[in-house]
Write an enzyme that holds these catalytic residues in place. Structure first.
Site, mmCIF file in Angstrom:
data_model
loop_
_atom_site.group_PDB
_atom_site.id
_atom_site.type_symbol
_atom_site.label_atom_id
_atom_site.label_comp_id
_atom_site.label_asym_id
_atom_site.label_seq_id
_atom_site.Cartn_x
_atom_site.Cartn_y
_atom_site.Cartn_z
ATOM 1 N N ASP A 164 -42.963 24.650 33.607
ATOM 2 C CA ASP A 164 -42.772 23.510 32.707
ATOM 3 C C ASP A 164 -41.697 23.905 31.701
ATOM 4 O O ASP A 164 -41.301 25.071 31.603
ATOM 5 C CB ASP A 164 -44.078 23.128 32.002
ATOM 6 C CG ASP A 164 -43.990 21.747 31.354
ATOM 7 O OD1 ASP A 164 -43.029 21.000 31.653
ATOM 8 O OD2 ASP A 164 -44.870 21.413 30.544
ATOM 9 N N CYS B 96 -43.951 20.050 36.026
ATOM 10 C CA CYS B 96 -44.392 18.815 35.368
ATOM 11 C C CYS B 96 -43.250 17.815 35.216
ATOM 12 O O CYS B 96 -43.446 16.624 35.314
ATOM 13 C CB CYS B 96 -44.978 19.214 34.012
ATOM 14 S SG CYS B 96 -45.339 17.876 32.901
ATOM 15 N N ARG C 138 -50.264 7.835 24.610
ATOM 16 C CA ARG C 138 -49.510 9.091 24.483
ATOM 17 C C ARG C 138 -49.164 9.241 23.007
ATOM 18 O O ARG C 138 -48.485 8.393 22.418
ATOM 19 C CB ARG C 138 -48.246 9.044 25.336
ATOM 20 C CG ARG C 138 -47.272 10.166 24.999
ATOM 21 C CD ARG C 138 -46.117 10.271 25.961
ATOM 22 N NE ARG C 138 -46.550 10.801 27.237
ATOM 23 C CZ ARG C 138 -45.755 11.462 28.088
ATOM 24 N NH1 ARG C 138 -44.490 11.675 27.781
ATOM 25 N NH2 ARG C 138 -46.211 11.900 29.235
ATOM 26 N N ARG D 274 -48.189 11.060 40.517
ATOM 27 C CA ARG D 274 -48.737 10.566 39.254
ATOM 28 C C ARG D 274 -49.320 9.169 39.455
ATOM 29 O O ARG D 274 -50.406 8.856 38.976
ATOM 30 C CB ARG D 274 -47.644 10.541 38.172
ATOM 31 C CG ARG D 274 -47.178 11.915 37.704
ATOM 32 C CD ARG D 274 -48.235 12.597 36.843
ATOM 33 N NE ARG D 274 -48.628 11.794 35.716
ATOM 34 C CZ ARG D 274 -48.005 11.805 34.520
ATOM 35 N NH1 ARG D 274 -46.972 12.601 34.321
ATOM 36 N NH2 ARG D 274 -48.436 11.060 33.531
HETATM 37 N N1 CP Z 1 -44.573 14.823 33.259
HETATM 38 C C1 CP Z 1 -44.525 13.830 32.335
HETATM 39 O O1 CP Z 1 -45.524 13.507 31.675
HETATM 40 O O2 CP Z 1 -43.314 13.218 32.261
HETATM 41 P P1 CP Z 1 -42.881 12.182 31.130
HETATM 42 O O3 CP Z 1 -42.907 12.929 29.807
HETATM 43 O O4 CP Z 1 -41.513 11.729 31.516
HETATM 44 O O5 CP Z 1 -43.876 11.055 31.098
#
Ligand code: CP
Length: 291
Positions: free
Chosen positions: A209, A249, A100, A277
């Site tokens: 979102d 999300c 990420r 998820r």
């Molecule tokens: N939806 C999502 O990716 O949540 P986080 O940012 O908490 O990982």
């Protein structure tokens, strides 16, 4: 080159729908598959996370593997080591790498030099693993994915873009509703309007979102003003198809992009979506690592 999952287009429709089916089976029998037994997965977080970290870390464990979470500042990347060298070293130790980060190009570069699969766990441009969970949630609610319609209402961010790309790949019609000039115009929803009621007509799911994504804090006030007409509430759900569900999300800001009544009400599948998820990403890991 190993298989990667960077923006979702690496999969064919058949592969994507089979992955969603597999995720449903894994949800029913969470400890039956152990393709990561004796192996590790690196999870690199250069941005904050609740759901992604929890779901990947727990998911790798359920698959028999060992998750190695590496936060921003813990890697020599933070002191200037290159993505190339980082990829070359990580791949000597782990079966897959999740990352990420901000720039999507960084994930692409990491993948170019990685001998093991790389999974995009969110960049500024894409969040494809989120949409795997979204499609699994649709399958649970409606018994299928193909032929459904989702209306994304709000800010044109990375989630909106991935929903348009991966949703369309799965045979879902994705409609967007956003103010004129919103980045959603540069995304790829099948249809785009500035009228939320028009977008949600006939939709099986309405998707919200946050209005202020990570990195957009300097424009927060303007975004909240522009997006005020795009809040998801019960009245908007009433304009969708009968039995329509609300998705999000997360994290949510009740009273901004979604009302508390919808977020915690009977028409949402948001908390199932958050759980999904883990199941969807387990199916993805199995596909990428075990084939
Ligand atoms: N939806 C999502 O990716 O949540 P986080 O940012 O908490 O990982």
């Amino acid at each position: 080159m190993p298989p990667h999952f960077l923006d979702g287009t690496e999969l064919s429709r058949d592969e994507l729908l089979a992955l969603i089916d597999r995720a449903a089976a894994m949800k029913a029998h969470p400890l039956d598959a152990r393709p990561l037994a004796g192996r590790s997965v690196a999870l690199v977080f250069e941005r904050p996370s609740t759901r992604t970290r929890l779901s990947f870390e727990a998911g790798v464990f359920e698959l028999g593997g060992h998750p190695i979470v590496l936060r921003s500042g813990e890697l020599q990347l933070s002191r200037g080591e290159s993505l190339r060298d980082t990829a070359l070293v990580l791949a000597r130790h782990v079966a897959a790498i999740g990352i990420r980060t901000g720039p999507h190009a960084d994930v692409v570069e990491l993948a170019e030099h990685s001998a093991v699969p790389v999974i995009n766990m969110l960049t500024a441009d894409h969040h494809p693993v989120q949409v795997l969970a979204d499609l699994l949630t649709l399958r649970e609610a409606f018994g299928r994915v193909e032929g459904l319609k989702i209306a994304y209402v709000g800010d044109g961010n990375n989630v909106a873009r991935s929903l348009a790309v991966v949703g369309a790949l799965g045979g879902v019609e994705v409609a967007g509703a956003a103010p004129a000039g919103d980045p959603l115009e540069a995304g790829r929803p099948a249809t785009l309007t500035d009228d939320p009621a028009e977008a949600v007509a006939g939709a099986h799911a309405i998707y919200a979102d946050v209005w202020v994504s990570m990195g957009d804090e300097d424009t927060a006030d303007r975004r909240r003003a522009d997006l005020a007409p795009y809040r998801i509430d019960d009245a908007l759900l009433d304009r969708a198809a009968p039995g329509a569900i609300a998705l999000h999300c997360l994290p949510a800001h009740p009273g901004e992009e979604i009302t508390a009544e919808v977020l915690y009400g009977s028409r949402q599948r948001i908390w199932d979506e958050a759980e999904n998820r883990r199941h969807a990403q387990k199916a993805l890991l199995e596909l990428l690592v075990a084939g």
